[in-house]
Design an enzyme around this catalytic site. Structure first.
Site, PDB file in Angstrom:
ATOM      1  N   GLY A  33       0.779  -1.238   0.000  1.00  0.00           N
ATOM      2  CA  GLY A  33       0.000   0.000   0.000  1.00  0.00           C
ATOM      3  C   GLY A  33       0.809   1.284   0.000  1.00  0.00           C
ATOM      4  O   GLY A  33       0.356   2.301  -0.524  1.00  0.00           O
ATOM      5  N   ASP A  66       0.827   3.538   4.693  1.00  0.00           N
ATOM      6  CA  ASP A  66      -0.246   4.087   3.867  1.00  0.00           C
ATOM      7  C   ASP A  66      -1.417   4.586   4.700  1.00  0.00           C
ATOM      8  O   ASP A  66      -1.830   5.738   4.602  1.00  0.00           O
ATOM      9  CB  ASP A  66      -0.727   3.043   2.829  1.00  0.00           C
ATOM     10  CG  ASP A  66      -1.042   1.677   3.459  1.00  0.00           C
ATOM     11  OD1 ASP A  66      -0.944   1.528   4.698  1.00  0.00           O
ATOM     12  OD2 ASP A  66      -1.388   0.760   2.693  1.00  0.00           O
ATOM     13  N   ASP A  97      -5.900   2.254  10.406  1.00  0.00           N
ATOM     14  CA  ASP A  97      -7.326   2.073  10.694  1.00  0.00           C
ATOM     15  C   ASP A  97      -7.435   1.701  12.178  1.00  0.00           C
ATOM     16  O   ASP A  97      -7.445   2.588  13.036  1.00  0.00           O
ATOM     17  CB  ASP A  97      -7.865   0.998   9.756  1.00  0.00           C
ATOM     18  CG  ASP A  97      -9.369   0.781   9.877  1.00  0.00           C
ATOM     19  OD1 ASP A  97     -10.018   1.513  10.637  1.00  0.00           O
ATOM     20  OD2 ASP A  97      -9.901  -0.121   9.210  1.00  0.00           O
ATOM     21  N   LYS A 153      -7.584   6.993   9.986  1.00  0.00           N
ATOM     22  CA  LYS A 153      -9.058   7.006  10.057  1.00  0.00           C
ATOM     23  C   LYS A 153      -9.511   7.499  11.424  1.00  0.00           C
ATOM     24  O   LYS A 153      -9.092   6.965  12.456  1.00  0.00           O
ATOM     25  CB  LYS A 153      -9.604   5.615   9.779  1.00  0.00           C
ATOM     26  CG  LYS A 153      -9.500   5.250   8.332  1.00  0.00           C
ATOM     27  CD  LYS A 153     -10.327   4.036   8.044  1.00  0.00           C
ATOM     28  CE  LYS A 153     -10.041   3.544   6.644  1.00  0.00           C
ATOM     29  NZ  LYS A 153     -10.660   2.243   6.400  1.00  0.00           N
ATOM     30  N   PHE A 177     -13.976   2.822   4.034  1.00  0.00           N
ATOM     31  CA  PHE A 177     -12.945   2.145   3.246  1.00  0.00           C
ATOM     32  C   PHE A 177     -12.602   2.992   2.019  1.00  0.00           C
ATOM     33  O   PHE A 177     -13.486   3.506   1.339  1.00  0.00           O
ATOM     34  CB  PHE A 177     -13.431   0.764   2.811  1.00  0.00           C
ATOM     35  CG  PHE A 177     -12.314  -0.144   2.394  1.00  0.00           C
ATOM     36  CD1 PHE A 177     -11.541  -0.802   3.339  1.00  0.00           C
ATOM     37  CD2 PHE A 177     -12.026  -0.335   1.053  1.00  0.00           C
ATOM     38  CE1 PHE A 177     -10.499  -1.634   2.957  1.00  0.00           C
ATOM     39  CE2 PHE A 177     -10.981  -1.171   0.658  1.00  0.00           C
ATOM     40  CZ  PHE A 177     -10.223  -1.822   1.615  1.00  0.00           C
ATOM     41  N   ASP A 190      -5.676  -0.726  -2.341  1.00  0.00           N
ATOM     42  CA  ASP A 190      -6.368  -1.617  -3.278  1.00  0.00           C
ATOM     43  C   ASP A 190      -7.664  -2.189  -2.724  1.00  0.00           C
ATOM     44  O   ASP A 190      -7.974  -2.081  -1.544  1.00  0.00           O
ATOM     45  CB  ASP A 190      -5.460  -2.805  -3.605  1.00  0.00           C
ATOM     46  CG  ASP A 190      -5.371  -3.792  -2.436  1.00  0.00           C
ATOM     47  OD1 ASP A 190      -5.214  -3.341  -1.289  1.00  0.00           O
ATOM     48  OD2 ASP A 190      -5.484  -5.011  -2.670  1.00  0.00           O
ATOM     49  N   ARG A 192      -4.906   0.457  -7.170  1.00  0.00           N
ATOM     50  CA  ARG A 192      -3.719   1.069  -6.572  1.00  0.00           C
ATOM     51  C   ARG A 192      -3.212   2.216  -7.430  1.00  0.00           C
ATOM     52  O   ARG A 192      -2.576   3.142  -6.933  1.00  0.00           O
ATOM     53  CB  ARG A 192      -2.592   0.034  -6.429  1.00  0.00           C
ATOM     54  CG  ARG A 192      -2.872  -1.075  -5.433  1.00  0.00           C
ATOM     55  CD  ARG A 192      -1.584  -1.856  -5.202  1.00  0.00           C
ATOM     56  NE  ARG A 192      -1.802  -3.150  -4.584  1.00  0.00           N
ATOM     57  CZ  ARG A 192      -1.934  -3.363  -3.269  1.00  0.00           C
ATOM     58  NH1 ARG A 192      -1.892  -2.344  -2.444  1.00  0.00           N
ATOM     59  NH2 ARG A 192      -2.111  -4.571  -2.796  1.00  0.00           N
TER      60      ARG A 192
HETATM   61  P1  5GP Z   1      -5.178  -1.559  10.742  1.00  0.00           P
HETATM   62  O1  5GP Z   1      -4.335  -2.674  11.260  1.00  0.00           O
HETATM   63  O2  5GP Z   1      -4.689  -0.192  11.169  1.00  0.00           O
HETATM   64  O3  5GP Z   1      -6.646  -1.742  11.063  1.00  0.00           O
HETATM   65  O4  5GP Z   1      -5.145  -1.631   9.157  1.00  0.00           O
HETATM   66  C1  5GP Z   1      -3.986  -1.306   8.486  1.00  0.00           C
HETATM   67  C2  5GP Z   1      -3.910  -1.936   7.135  1.00  0.00           C
HETATM   68  O5  5GP Z   1      -5.192  -2.344   6.648  1.00  0.00           O
HETATM   69  C3  5GP Z   1      -3.383  -0.905   6.151  1.00  0.00           C
HETATM   70  O6  5GP Z   1      -1.978  -0.928   6.086  1.00  0.00           O
HETATM   71  C4  5GP Z   1      -4.053  -1.332   4.874  1.00  0.00           C
HETATM   72  O7  5GP Z   1      -3.280  -2.325   4.248  1.00  0.00           O
HETATM   73  C5  5GP Z   1      -5.369  -1.921   5.325  1.00  0.00           C
HETATM   74  N1  5GP Z   1      -6.449  -0.915   5.299  1.00  0.00           N
HETATM   75  C6  5GP Z   1      -7.005  -0.282   6.359  1.00  0.00           C
HETATM   76  N2  5GP Z   1      -7.963   0.570   5.960  1.00  0.00           N
HETATM   77  C7  5GP Z   1      -7.986   0.493   4.605  1.00  0.00           C
HETATM   78  C8  5GP Z   1      -8.767   1.150   3.595  1.00  0.00           C
HETATM   79  O8  5GP Z   1      -9.635   2.004   3.851  1.00  0.00           O
HETATM   80  N3  5GP Z   1      -8.508   0.793   2.296  1.00  0.00           N
HETATM   81  C9  5GP Z   1      -7.569  -0.132   1.961  1.00  0.00           C
HETATM   82  N4  5GP Z   1      -7.431  -0.400   0.653  1.00  0.00           N
HETATM   83  N5  5GP Z   1      -6.827  -0.767   2.882  1.00  0.00           N
HETATM   84  C10 5GP Z   1      -7.024  -0.455   4.195  1.00  0.00           C
END
Ligand code: 5GP
Length: 193
Positions: A59, A115, A118, A146, A167, A174, A180
């Site tokens: 990402g 990238d 979340d 987020k 999202f 992606d 991407r």
């Molecule tokens: P976390 O562990 O913080 O919940 O999520 C992190 C990873 O989930 C990011 O590095 C990414 O790969 C994926 N991710 C989280 N939110 C999104 C989103 O809104 N879109 C996409 N494409 N990937 C996300």
């Protein structure tokens, strides 16, 4: 020649007009101008100790490319690839390292280039993993965070944009490996959003 130009522009339109590509959340112009600011801040903060930029694939590939060019220091670049388990649009926080770093982190000033944050579970896992390699310092530059989603306390030194908790796709992000290559961040309006 004219028809080739038409084909190229209609290809871009076709991508943006697919039924999963929603409204622009962060425009290409806003991304690029914020990245210049982030690069200037990093350049000022890391004077005399050029950082080792660690990009998290896939990402962050586009962000790393633009951010590294906005940093006016002899920085080094390395990548790791992780996959996090979960549904297509939600991580479980269980991370598997698919590609490890090539460079040694010992006594280096490491800046993780991420990238999107979340829940924060992926980053929190990565921070623990990287700290075990004994860097001199470990900071994070996240392009997107987020709002109100983090399930763990994170210390994010640099943040590009705070966005609503929906999202998103584009600029490296992606769905099933597609979108991407969109130059802006868009809402995802596909079946799982
Ligand atoms: P976390 O562990 O913080 O919940 O999520 C992190 C990873 O989930 C990011 O590095 C990414 O790969 C994926 N991710 C989280 N939110 C999104 C989103 O809104 N879109 C996409 N494409 N990937 C996300």
């Amino acid at each position: 020649m004219a028809s080739e130009e038409n084909d190229a522009s209609s290809g871009r339109l076709l991508l943006a007009e697919s039924d999963v590509v929603g409204q622009v959340i962060v425009s290409e112009e806003d991304l690029q101008s914020r990245i210049i600011e982030l690069g200037a801040a990093i350049t000022a903060d890391y004077q005399g100790r050029p950082p080792l930029l660690v990009g998290v694939l896939k990402g962050a590939f586009m962000f790393m490319s633009d951010l590294s060019r906005a940093i006016d220091l002899p920085a080094e670049v390395d990548f790791m690839a992780v996959t996090s388990y979960g549904s297509a649009t939600r991580t479980s926080g269980v991370v598997r390292i698919v590609k490890d770093l090539d460079l040694d982190l010992l006594d280096r000033d490491v800046l993780v280039v991420e990238d999107i944050v979340d829940s924060g579970l992926t980053l929190s896992y990565l921070q623990r993993y990287l700290l075990a390699r004994q860097p001199a310092s470990l900071e994070v530059c996240a392009l997107l965070v987020k709002e109100g989603q983090q399930r763990t306390a994170l210390d994010l030194r640099y943040v590009g944009f705070t966005i609503p908790p929906d999202f998103v796709i584009g600029y490296g992000l992606d769905v099933a490996e597609r979108y991407r290559n969109l130059p802006a961040i868009h809402a995802y309006t596909g079946p799982e959003s």
